[in-house]
Design a protein around this motif. Structure first.
Motif, short mmCIF file in Angstrom:
data_model
loop_
_atom_site.label_atom_id
_atom_site.label_comp_id
_atom_site.label_asym_id
_atom_site.label_seq_id
_atom_site.Cartn_x
_atom_site.Cartn_y
_atom_site.Cartn_z
N ALA A 261 0.92 -0.98 -0.02
CA ALA A 261 0.06 0.35 -0.07
C ALA A 261 0.97 0.89 0.15
CB ALA A 261 -0.69 -0.14 1.01
N PRO A 262 0.46 2.28 -1.00
CA PRO A 262 1.01 4.03 -0.72
C PRO A 262 1.05 4.22 0.84
CG PRO A 262 -1.07 3.85 -1.57
CD PRO A 262 -0.80 2.57 -1.27
N GLN A 263 2.58 5.06 0.86
CA GLN A 263 2.59 5.90 2.44
C GLN A 263 3.17 6.72 1.95
OE1 GLN A 263 5.44 2.88 4.19
NE2 GLN A 263 6.04 4.94 6.01
N ALA A 264 2.62 7.45 2.88
CA ALA A 264 2.62 9.43 3.16
C ALA A 264 4.41 9.13 3.08
CB ALA A 264 1.73 9.97 3.61
N ALA A 265 4.96 10.18 2.83
CA ALA A 265 6.32 10.55 2.91
C ALA A 265 6.12 11.72 3.68
CB ALA A 265 6.96 11.06 2.09
N PRO A 266 7.39 11.23 4.77
CA PRO A 266 7.74 12.43 5.97
C PRO A 266 7.40 14.01 5.55
CG PRO A 266 9.52 10.77 5.69
CD PRO A 266 8.57 10.83 4.82
N ALA A 267 6.86 14.42 6.89
CA ALA A 267 7.11 15.92 6.28
C ALA A 267 7.47 17.32 6.88
CB ALA A 267 5.35 16.77 5.65
N THR A 268 8.21 18.58 7.99
CA THR A 268 8.82 18.68 8.60
C THR A 268 7.93 20.15 8.43
OG1 THR A 268 10.50 17.52 8.24
CG2 THR A 268 11.07 19.93 9.68
N TYR A 269 7.60 20.84 9.31
CA TYR A 269 6.76 22.21 9.57
C TYR A 269 7.89 23.12 10.57
CZ TYR A 269 3.64 19.79 6.93
OH TYR A 269 2.17 19.11 6.11
N PRO A 270 8.29 24.17 9.96
CA PRO A 270 8.90 25.14 11.16
C PRO A 270 7.93 25.21 12.29
CG PRO A 270 8.21 26.44 9.58
CD PRO A 270 7.66 24.97 8.38
N VAL A 271 8.47 25.57 13.79
CA VAL A 271 7.65 26.29 14.46
C VAL A 271 8.23 26.76 15.08
CG1 VAL A 271 7.12 25.30 16.93
CG2 VAL A 271 7.12 23.73 15.57
N ARG A 272 7.75 28.56 14.73
CA ARG A 272 8.72 29.64 15.10
C ARG A 272 7.19 30.54 14.92
NH1 ARG A 272 13.24 28.97 15.21
NH2 ARG A 272 14.81 27.30 14.24
N THR A 273 6.33 30.60 14.97
CA THR A 273 5.37 31.41 15.39
C THR A 273 4.00 31.18 15.24
OG1 THR A 273 3.80 31.30 12.46
CG2 THR A 273 6.21 33.04 12.92
N ASP A 274 3.17 32.23 16.07
CA ASP A 274 1.59 31.61 16.15
C ASP A 274 1.65 31.08 15.48
OD1 ASP A 274 1.35 32.21 18.63
OD2 ASP A 274 0.73 34.27 18.19
N GLU A 275 1.32 31.07 13.95
CA GLU A 275 0.73 30.64 12.77
C GLU A 275 1.35 29.83 12.48
OE1 GLU A 275 2.04 33.60 13.00
OE2 GLU A 275 -0.31 35.02 12.65
N ASP A 276 2.03 29.46 12.95
CA ASP A 276 3.28 28.00 12.56
C ASP A 276 2.94 26.46 13.25
OD1 ASP A 276 4.57 28.89 10.59
OD2 ASP A 276 6.52 28.84 11.78
N LEU A 277 2.20 27.48 14.53
CA LEU A 277 1.56 26.06 15.71
C LEU A 277 -0.05 25.59 14.83
CD1 LEU A 277 1.70 28.10 19.19
CD2 LEU A 277 3.29 26.15 17.78
N ILE A 278 -0.63 26.66 14.41
CA ILE A 278 -1.66 26.10 13.36
C ILE A 278 -1.53 25.49 12.59
CG2 ILE A 278 -3.53 27.60 11.89
CD1 ILE A 278 -3.67 29.53 13.87
N THR A 279 -1.00 25.50 11.04
CA THR A 279 -0.24 24.83 10.69
C THR A 279 0.38 24.10 11.07
OG1 THR A 279 0.54 26.87 9.32
CG2 THR A 279 1.98 25.10 8.31
N VAL A 280 0.81 23.57 11.94
CA VAL A 280 1.09 21.64 12.67
C VAL A 280 -0.15 21.46 13.02
CG1 VAL A 280 2.27 20.96 14.48
CG2 VAL A 280 3.25 22.42 13.26
N ARG A 281 -0.80 21.59 13.88
CA ARG A 281 -2.29 21.02 13.95
C ARG A 281 -3.19 20.88 12.99
NH1 ARG A 281 -2.52 25.21 18.34
NH2 ARG A 281 -3.73 26.70 17.09
N HIS A 282 -2.91 21.43 11.92
CA HIS A 282 -3.85 21.20 10.49
C HIS A 282 -3.09 19.78 10.05
CE1 HIS A 282 -6.94 23.63 11.09
NE2 HIS A 282 -5.57 25.17 11.11
N ALA A 283 -2.03 19.84 9.72
CA ALA A 283 -1.41 18.67 9.35
C ALA A 283 -1.24 17.89 10.25
CB ALA A 283 0.30 19.41 8.89
N VAL A 284 -1.20 17.90 10.88
CA VAL A 284 -1.39 17.36 11.68
C VAL A 284 -2.76 15.83 12.00
CG1 VAL A 284 -1.13 15.65 14.77
CG2 VAL A 284 0.75 16.96 13.51
#
Length: 156
Positions: free
Chosen positions: A21-44
């Motif tokens: 079965a296909p497997q998603a590739a890892p992805a890395t996100y920066p955590v430097r701003t409040d907006e980054d925290l929102i992006t991480v939550r959505h990605a997770v």
């Protein structure tokens, strides 16, 4: 074709696995701003859906990610969150690797106890994240930062 969180769709978003079965590739996100925290939550959240978690487990993983990313941002001066998709014994999982280059955690044992806080928080961050996930590992060194790896697995 679905893409891994953070993938721009230009190729390489899927890799074959031994299970076929296909497997998603890892992805890395920066955590430097409040907006980054929102992006991480959505990605997770997207990662948990891709793996097939139900709503309760999605919420567990997103909550743990929020706590750990916020700690890296507030206490570690920023860092990264990498989302990985491990497989083991017929199970799929979501692994979060949260890194910062902050001061480290001087007393890890105390930091894992509910109620421990170095700021205005409730003190449930590390201990709470540990309870929400199946696997929890911390590497910290004073003056050199902290790396926390947590994994939640699907049922077999």
């Amino acid at each position: 074709m679905a893409h891994a969180p953070g993938d721009d769709g230009t190729g390489g978003s899927r890799a074959g696995s031994s299970a076929g079965a296909p497997q998603a590739a890892p992805a890395t996100y920066p955590v430097r701003t409040d907006e980054d925290l929102i992006t991480v939550r959505h990605a997770v959240r997207a990662a948990t859906v891709e793996v097939g978690f139900g709503l309760v487990d999605q919420t567990r993983v997103v909550t743990a990610a929020s706590e750990l990313a916020r700690n890296a941002y507030i206490h570690g001066g920023g860092g990264t969150v990498t989302i990985e998709f491990p497989r083991s014994a017929g199970r799929r999982g979501v692994r979060l690797v949260v890194r910062d280059e902050g001061p480290g955690i001087p007393d890890l044992e105390a930091a894992l106890v509910d109620g421990f806080t170095t700021g205005a928080g409730l003190g449930h961050g590390l201990g709470g994240a540990r309870r929400l996930m199946h696997e929890f590992e911390v590497h910290t060194e004073p003056g050199r930062g902290t790396t926390i790896s947590v994994t939640r697995w699907t049922a077999q």
